[in-house]
Scaffold this active site. Structure first.
Site, PDB file in Angstrom:
ATOM      1  N   CYS A  92       0.831  -1.206   0.000  1.00 56.76           N
ATOM      2  CA  CYS A  92       0.000   0.000   0.000  1.00 56.76           C
ATOM      3  C   CYS A  92       0.871   1.263   0.000  1.00 56.76           C
ATOM      4  CB  CYS A  92      -0.980  -0.055   1.179  1.00 56.76           C
ATOM      5  SG  CYS A  92      -2.356   1.099   0.991  1.00 56.76           S
ATOM      6  N   HIS A 209      -3.539  -5.702   1.160  1.00 60.27           N
ATOM      7  CA  HIS A 209      -2.873  -5.909   2.452  1.00 60.27           C
ATOM      8  C   HIS A 209      -2.850  -7.382   2.859  1.00 60.27           C
ATOM      9  CE1 HIS A 209      -2.451  -1.707   3.876  1.00 60.27           C
ATOM     10  NE2 HIS A 209      -3.504  -1.481   3.107  1.00 60.27           N
ATOM     11  N   GLU A 211      -1.134  -8.720   5.098  1.00 63.18           N
ATOM     12  CA  GLU A 211      -0.975  -8.838   6.560  1.00 63.18           C
ATOM     13  C   GLU A 211      -2.322  -8.769   7.285  1.00 63.18           C
ATOM     14  OE1 GLU A 211      -0.521  -6.169   4.877  1.00 63.18           O
ATOM     15  OE2 GLU A 211      -0.999  -4.365   6.030  1.00 63.18           O
TER      16      GLU A 211
END
Lengths: 234, 81
Positions: A92, A209, A211
């Site tokens: 990002c 994302h 994560e």
């Protein structure tokens, strides 16, 4: 759940980064990998196998996303680390910083829809050549969240042709069935591009994302495939 | 002391989503004649120290390195002594 590994990760923290703890959780708590935080004033990256530029709003995204962070002291070291073949992953805002730094070709613009988009999307894996996607299969569809206001990727014709020729487009926004359609494009990104790598394939930038979806309790664990790919790469 | 004024605009070939949105809003306000509205940035700064002859090249370099992104933006510099 932890996997034994010797690969060491460093997560860079810029003023305004805000995804570093999620990234730590995914890598350390979920994958069992050793992780350090790296302050943006640091210039020594020895001892790391993979450096991650996390999501957030570095330096308030003033001027342009990533434009100021790109001149942080740590970025000189990150670029040198990448030039020597070190793995650098930008997520990002991290991807936006890489574009500003010229580590990857192209530029990021405001979403065509003019709003910040925060939702789960589908990504099609375009290549498994490289350390970030080798645990995936080509054409596989992942479900991964995005959260950005400027993910509208742009590259001129020559740069786009280069990306294609060298198989550098790693992820595209797709439908759940893996079709690349305008409706599946959340931000107006050129040819639905969601992630690209450099020619040497050690540097990857992506808007979604991983994560945030590395733990089944969060609704999707597809992000784990990125970490599993990396851990296989050592 | 000199002053520099820098105007940064998206290249003509790049779609300006922000500009289009504002243009539509003006149409909704009844200003139907508005067309091709584009939004950019304006930066002004004071310049001290460097000889006047070096200022144009210095500000140009600032624009290329940081103030503008040459991939998607054009810039225009005015310097006032």
């Amino acid at each position: 759940m932890a996997t034994a590994t010797k690969m060491r990760f460093g997560i860079v923290i810029f003023p305004g980064s805000n995804c570093e703890t999620d990234t730590w959780h995914a890598l350390n708590d979920q994958m069992g990998a050793p992780v350090d935080y790296i302050w943006h004033g640091e210039t020594d990256l020895s001892g790391y196998d993979c450096v991650i530029l996390p999501g957030g709003f570095s330096y308030g995204d003033y001027l342009r996303t990533g434009a100021v962070a790109r001149f942080s002291p740590v970025m000189g070291a990150v670029m040198e680390f990448a030039d020597k073949g070190g793995l650098v992953l930008g997520i990002c805002n991290g991807f936006q910083i890489m574009l500003e730094a010229g580590m990857l070709p192209g530029a990021m613009m405001r979403n065509v829809c003019q709003t910040l988009v925060c939702k789960y999307v589908h990504l099609r894996v375009e290549t498994t050549d490289g350390p970030y996607t080798r645990a995936m299969s080509k054409g596989q569809v992942l479900r991964i969240p995005i959260a950005h206001g400027e993910g509208n990727y742009y590259a001129d014709e020559a740069a786009l042709a280069d990306l294609k020729r060298n198989d550098q487009i790693v992820f595209r926004f797709s439908t759940a069935e893996g079709e690349i359609t305008p409706e599946a494009n959340p931000n107006g990104s050129l040819e639905n591009i969601a992630g690209i790598c450099n020619r040497e394939r050690n540097v990857l930038g992506l808007m979604p994302h991983p994560e945030r979806c590395s733990d089944p309790i969060l609704g999707s664990a597809d992000g784990r495939l990125v970490w599993e790919s990396l851990l296989q790469a050592v | 002391m000199a002053k520099a004024r820098v105007t940064i605009t998206l290249k003509k070939t790049i779609m300006d989503a922000q500009g289009q949105t504002v243009e539509k809003a003006l149409h909704n306000l009844g200003y139907e004649g508005v067309g091709n509205l584009r939004i950019g940035k304006y930066i002004e700064m004071e310049l001290n120290g460097a000889p006047a002859t070096e200022l144009p090249a210095q500000v140009d370099e600032m624009c290329r390195r940081l103030l503008a992104n040459p991939i998607i933006e054009d810039f225009h510099v005015e310097i006032e002594e």
